[in-house]
Design a protein around this motif. Structure first.
Motif, PDB file in Angstrom:
ATOM      1  N   ASP A 169      45.261  31.139  40.683  1.00 11.77           N
ATOM      2  CA  ASP A 169      46.179  31.909  41.525  1.00 11.77           C
ATOM      3  C   ASP A 169      45.433  33.140  42.024  1.00 11.77           C
ATOM      4  O   ASP A 169      45.218  34.093  41.275  1.00 11.77           O
ATOM      5  N   VAL A 170      45.019  33.110  43.277  1.00  3.06           N
ATOM      6  CA  VAL A 170      44.158  34.174  43.803  1.00  3.06           C
ATOM      7  C   VAL A 170      44.806  35.546  43.663  1.00  3.06           C
ATOM      8  O   VAL A 170      44.135  36.541  43.376  1.00  3.06           O
ATOM      9  N   SER A 171      46.121  35.613  43.825  1.00  2.00           N
ATOM     10  CA  SER A 171      46.792  36.913  43.806  1.00  2.00           C
ATOM     11  C   SER A 171      46.875  37.523  42.413  1.00  2.00           C
ATOM     12  O   SER A 171      47.061  38.733  42.282  1.00  2.00           O
ATOM     13  N   ARG A 172      46.724  36.705  41.350  1.00  2.00           N
ATOM     14  CA  ARG A 172      46.883  37.225  39.985  1.00  2.00           C
ATOM     15  C   ARG A 172      45.682  36.959  39.085  1.00  2.00           C
ATOM     16  O   ARG A 172      45.694  37.348  37.926  1.00  2.00           O
ATOM     17  N   GLU A 175      43.899  40.032  37.381  1.00  2.00           N
ATOM     18  CA  GLU A 175      44.774  40.635  36.383  1.00  2.00           C
ATOM     19  C   GLU A 175      44.871  39.758  35.146  1.00  2.00           C
ATOM     20  O   GLU A 175      44.826  40.250  34.008  1.00  2.00           O
ATOM     21  N   CYS A 218      38.688  32.209  43.390  1.00  2.00           N
ATOM     22  CA  CYS A 218      39.131  32.887  42.171  1.00  2.00           C
ATOM     23  C   CYS A 218      37.952  33.314  41.310  1.00  2.00           C
ATOM     24  O   CYS A 218      37.928  34.434  40.769  1.00  2.00           O
ATOM     25  N   GLU A 221      36.374  36.305  42.907  1.00  8.45           N
ATOM     26  CA  GLU A 221      37.188  37.513  42.754  1.00  8.45           C
ATOM     27  C   GLU A 221      37.038  38.097  41.351  1.00  8.45           C
ATOM     28  O   GLU A 221      36.908  39.316  41.176  1.00  8.45           O
TER      29      GLU A 221
END
Length: 286
Positions: A169-172, A175, A218, A221
């Motif tokens: 999940d690129v957005s998370r 984190e 991912c 990132e």
């Protein structure tokens, strides 16, 4: 992170969870050394036996597979009595994938596996594409995944690696990787299958080359934001070019999964090229 902990990261090529079967299925397609020294992640093991989901469980689609296998496995006791001893005798470095419905189940699995001869490490499945449907602990936020990792790490020896397997999940992902590493994960595996559906609407996961660009993003990132957090790339690795793409993006190693269902010799071929380089490359120091 200490150099000793960096040295505990497996690689450069691993068999992804469940895709090597029990090991027996992969043996005929190995090189002359068989499974000796092979980093193999088992299918996800649960405390109790699971028969898996209804069929069809796996459907081929352009660029990969849509699957909802339901984590079929014989349960921990049977695994310890039969599958693990065979893998150890074959010389594989066994990383047991664990899955549970509660943090207590994850902790129990870790505690009992810590005493089992031949377990090189654990991979904690905290990124299944449909946890609720599979009856697993639901990871909605990074702190949920971190809580599971912390529960496992408290029960498992600190000198053996614990891998956190996260969905891409690129957005998370940054984190999630940070939270799991701070909770005790030696490395993060990026990633699991992407949430998808069968033609009849049943929840499933998509794996294979179709998700490779997402998993690659991912990994990049995580490496950019957290260069000291070791990552293992997983998602569409099927040849040398796709493996090197993950390594060039910052991954310490790769896992091969869906490709083995099409060509079971994939791991042996990649190891023949990448393992010599891995053995002669000095460990990075922070």
């Amino acid at each position: 992170m200490s150099a000793a902990r960096l040295g505990s990261v497996p690689g450069p090529v691993m068999v992804a969870a469940g895709c090597g079967g029990t090991g027996r299925e992969l043996l005929p397609y190995a090189d002359q050394s068989g499974l000796d020294g092979l980093d193999l992640v088992t299918r996800s093991i649960t405390l109790d036996a699971r028969s898996g989901g209804p069929g069809p469980r796996v459907v081929e689609v352009p660029g990969g597979l849509v699957n909802a296998v339901g984590l079929p496995n014989p349960g921990l006791e049977h695994f310890l009595a039969t599958e693990l001893p065979w893998l150890v005798r074959a010389g594989a470095r066994v990383f047991v994938s664990v899955a549970g419905a509660t943090m207590g189940e994850y902790a129990d699995l870790a505690r009992r596996l810590s005493r089992a001869p031949g377990v090189a490490g654990l991979e904690v499945n905290v990124g299944a594409p449909d946890e609720a449907g599979a009856g697993l602990f639901e990871v909605r936020e990074p702190y949920h995944a971190a809580s599971v990792i912390a529960a496992v790490r408290r029960e498992f020896p600190t000198d053996r690696p614990v891998l956190a397997k996260l969905r891409p999940d690129v957005s998370r992902i940054v984190e999630g990787a940070r939270a799991c590493h701070e909770a005790g994960a030696t490395a993060v595996v990026v990633g699991n299958a992407v949430p998808a559906a069968f033609a009849d609407g049943r929840p499933a996961g998509l794996s294979g080359p179709a998700i490779s660009p997402i998993a690659l993003r991912c990994v990049a990132e995580v490496h950019r934001a957290l260069p000291d957090v070791p990552t293992i790339g997983c998602g569409g690795v099927h040849d040398l070019a796709s493996a090197r793409a993950f390594l060039d993006a910052g991954a310490r190693g790769v896992q091969v999964g869906t490709a083995l269902l099409n060509d079971p010799t994939t791991v042996a071929r990649l190891r023949a090229v990448l393992l010599p380089d891995h053995l002669t490359t000095p460990e990075e120091t922070p």
